[in-house]
Scaffold this active site. Structure first.
Site, PDB file in Angstrom:
ATOM      1  N   SER A   1      52.044   4.530  -3.604  1.00 36.39           N
ATOM      2  CA  SER A   1      51.616   3.407  -2.774  1.00 36.39           C
ATOM      3  C   SER A   1      50.906   3.939  -1.535  1.00 36.39           C
ATOM      4  CB  SER A   1      52.827   2.572  -2.351  1.00 36.39           C
ATOM      5  OG  SER A   1      53.657   3.353  -1.492  1.00 36.39           O
TER       6      SER A   1
ATOM      7  N   ASP B   1      48.922   2.547  -6.255  1.00 39.50           N
ATOM      8  CA  ASP B   1      49.605   1.260  -6.392  1.00 39.50           C
ATOM      9  C   ASP B   1      49.302   0.378  -5.176  1.00 39.50           C
ATOM     10  OD1 ASP B   1      51.341  -0.665  -7.460  1.00 39.50           O
ATOM     11  OD2 ASP B   1      53.078   0.183  -6.431  1.00 39.50           O
TER      12      ASP B   1
END
Length: 286
Positions: A50, A82
């Protein structure tokens, strides 16, 4: 093996009728846990980071860790961004060697989401990388992204058909009742909506917020066309609980390896179970 693209592993998954696990990493031990599980299970795997993980560990560290792990693993490995909400961050990841990126324009109106996603697709495809888009808003908290229950919206199947057609994404994340983070109670998935989306959209479907979803519901989602399943929270829980257990058993321990080693093993056990449920275990021929 060298890193592969998301499109490659999802194409195989669609043919085989299974889903590939996408597991979030934040440090070396979790990367090792993911790779160990994938090699043991002989499963293709998506390791994703992320924006928060990249900020914590550093883009170069994350890229190098995953590239090294993949080079020593006899299974296909995808390095995926992500929930990329920042266009510049997406470009940095592509330049660093990510083989797949997610551009999350779900907070924007449909037209803006399509335009932004299409722009990323054009750039990523020119660089040989894949793109995941999102339509609908998934509730809960994912790193810096917080979506309240009021703001969460289910994916409209006809809009999904248009979105996939006009953007050219390689995967489409949809909202059918899952949420990011820990669940309070049992999630209720809209399988009828999922079936309609799968019928209208040829693009592989992604299920976010899958930690805590009962195994039988996951299996049904896979039967209805889900081909990528994201897992983060369950890994964190296993990792932290094992760390606490190790420290409680020996509060004077000062060797990180004796604390993080069991945490890595606990995370790998969770990931291995998910691979069995997703149906991707044993899909890589030796």
């Amino acid at each position: 093996m060298p890193l592969v693209t998301l499109a490659e592993v999802l194409r195989e998954a669609d043919t085989g009728g299974y889903a590939v696990g996408a597991f979030n990493c934040n440090n070396m031990e979790i990367v090792q846990a993911i790779i160990n599980a994938a090699v043991t299970a002989q499963a293709p795997v998506i390791i994703q980071a992320s924006q928060g993980a990249i900020k914590y560990a550093g883009l170069e560290y994350i890229t190098s860790l995953v590239r090294t792990a993949a080079s020593q693993a006899p299974v296909p490995v995808v390095l995926h961004l992500d929930h990329g909400t920042d266009f510049e961050q997406v470009l940095r990841c592509l330049r660093a060697g990510f083989t797949s990126v997610m551009i999350d324009g779900s907070k924007y109106p449909l037209e803006e989401n399509i335009a932004l996603t299409r722009k990323v697709v054009e750039i990523a495809h020119a660089m040989g990388a894949s793109v995941e888009g999102e339509l609908g808003r998934i509730g809960g908290t994912e790193e810096q992204i917080k979506v309240s229950e009021r703001e969460a919206t289910m994916t409209d199947p006809e809009e999904a058909q248009r979105f996939a057609r006009e953007t050219g994404v390689d995967a489409l994340a949809v909202a059918i009742g899952t949420a990011h983070g820990r669940y309070h109670g049992t999630p209720r998935l809209d399988f009828e909506r999922l079936a309609t989306i799968d019928r209208l959209v040829p693009t592989p479907i992604v299920l976010h917020g899958s930690s805590g979803v009962p195994d039988d519901d996951i299996r049904r989602a896979v039967e209805l066309g889900v081909r990528k399943i994201n897992i983060d929270t369950d890994i964190r829980i296993a990792f932290i609980e094992a760390t606490r257990t190790a420290l409680d058993a020996n509060p004077d321990e000062i060797d990180p390896r004796k604390v993080l080693g069991p945490a890595r093993d606990a995370a790998s056990k969770v990931i291995s179970h998910k691979m069995q449920v997703f149906g991707c275990a044993g899909r890589v021929k030796k």
